[in-house]
Design a protein around this motif. Structure first.
Motif, short mmCIF file in Angstrom:
data_model
loop_
_atom_site.label_atom_id
_atom_site.label_comp_id
_atom_site.label_asym_id
_atom_site.label_seq_id
_atom_site.Cartn_x
_atom_site.Cartn_y
_atom_site.Cartn_z
N TRP A 1 50.79 28.65 -39.17
CA TRP A 1 50.12 29.94 -39.29
C TRP A 1 49.69 30.15 -40.74
N ASN A 2 48.51 30.79 -40.93
CA ASN A 2 48.07 31.17 -42.28
C ASN A 2 47.06 32.30 -42.20
N ASP A 3 46.68 32.81 -43.36
CA ASP A 3 45.77 33.95 -43.43
C ASP A 3 44.29 33.56 -43.53
N MET B 1 36.75 20.46 -41.49
CA MET B 1 35.67 21.36 -41.05
C MET B 1 35.83 22.74 -41.66
N ARG B 2 37.06 23.21 -41.84
CA ARG B 2 37.32 24.58 -42.30
C ARG B 2 37.24 24.72 -43.81
N VAL C 1 54.98 13.89 -30.78
CA VAL C 1 55.00 15.12 -31.57
C VAL C 1 53.96 16.11 -31.03
N VAL C 2 54.30 17.38 -31.10
CA VAL C 2 53.37 18.45 -30.71
C VAL C 2 53.12 19.29 -31.95
N ILE C 3 51.86 19.28 -32.40
CA ILE C 3 51.45 20.06 -33.57
C ILE C 3 50.53 21.17 -33.07
N THR C 4 51.01 22.41 -33.18
CA THR C 4 50.20 23.55 -32.77
C THR C 4 49.69 24.22 -34.04
N PHE C 5 48.38 24.11 -34.22
CA PHE C 5 47.72 24.56 -35.43
C PHE C 5 47.20 25.98 -35.23
N THR C 6 46.63 26.55 -36.29
CA THR C 6 46.07 27.89 -36.21
C THR C 6 45.12 28.00 -35.02
N GLY D 1 46.16 31.96 -53.07
CA GLY D 1 47.01 33.04 -52.61
C GLY D 1 46.96 33.28 -51.11
N ASN D 2 46.52 32.30 -50.33
CA ASN D 2 46.40 32.40 -48.88
C ASN D 2 47.75 32.02 -48.27
N ARG D 3 48.49 33.02 -47.79
CA ARG D 3 49.85 32.78 -47.28
C ARG D 3 49.85 31.81 -46.10
N TYR D 4 50.89 30.97 -46.06
CA TYR D 4 51.09 30.12 -44.89
C TYR D 4 52.58 30.09 -44.54
N VAL D 5 52.84 29.81 -43.28
CA VAL D 5 54.19 29.47 -42.83
C VAL D 5 54.05 28.34 -41.82
N ASP D 6 54.80 27.29 -42.04
CA ASP D 6 54.85 26.16 -41.11
C ASP D 6 56.28 26.06 -40.59
N ARG D 7 56.42 25.94 -39.29
CA ARG D 7 57.73 25.80 -38.65
C ARG D 7 57.81 24.41 -38.04
#
Length: 140
Positions: free
Chosen positions: A125-127, A64-65, A42-47, A105-111
């Motif tokens: 991706w997220n804000d 960490m974040r 699997v390839v997981i590309t994070f923010t 309320g921090n928008r995210y989209v995961d594909r």
């Protein structure tokens, strides 16, 4: 946080249920359980373009974040794509920053790309970065 919409899990296509269950495991966080939903390789590309090959990578990054973070999953969209079945999960992140300050309320989209009942690719991706910049008084 705005009132959460209830996802009708039973009405979701199989690929969306796989993604939903992966995200639920990831939020616990239980990266080993989450790994049962992904294919080998699997390839997981994070923010920020960070690439991982196991759900433990994003779990460690999130530790960490954020003090803690969860997803208010609002919608799953499924389509056939060139790579296979594509599932988008959209909604909002909520939780606390490392200093304990709450956020929501921090928008995210995961594909996701799902093949043969396993996630083979995930893009995130997220804000969060925008919110961190704004909190530091940086308008970019």
């Amino acid at each position: 946080m705005s009132e959460s919409l209830k996802i009708d899990y039973d009405a979701l296509p199989e690929e969306a249920r796989i993604v939903h269950d992966f995200l639920e495991a990831s939020m616990k966080p239980d990266p080993e359980r989450a790994a049962t939903y992904v294919a080998e390789g699997v390839v997981i590309t994070f923010t920020g373009g960070r690439v991982f090959d196991h759900p433990s990578g994003p779990t460690a990054f999130n530790a960490m974040r954020y003090a803690w973070v969860k997803k208010d999953m609002r919608q799953f969209d499924v389509a056939q794509g060139a790579e296979g079945t594509v599932v988008y999960s959209t909604g909002y992140l909520y939780g606390a920053w490392p200093d304990g300050t709450p956020f929501d309320g921090n928008r995210y989209v995961d594909r996701f790309v799902v093949e043969n009942g396993k996630i083979v690719k995930m893009d995130v991706w997220n804000d969060s970065a925008e919110r961190i910049l704004t909190a530091r008084g940086i308008e970019a």
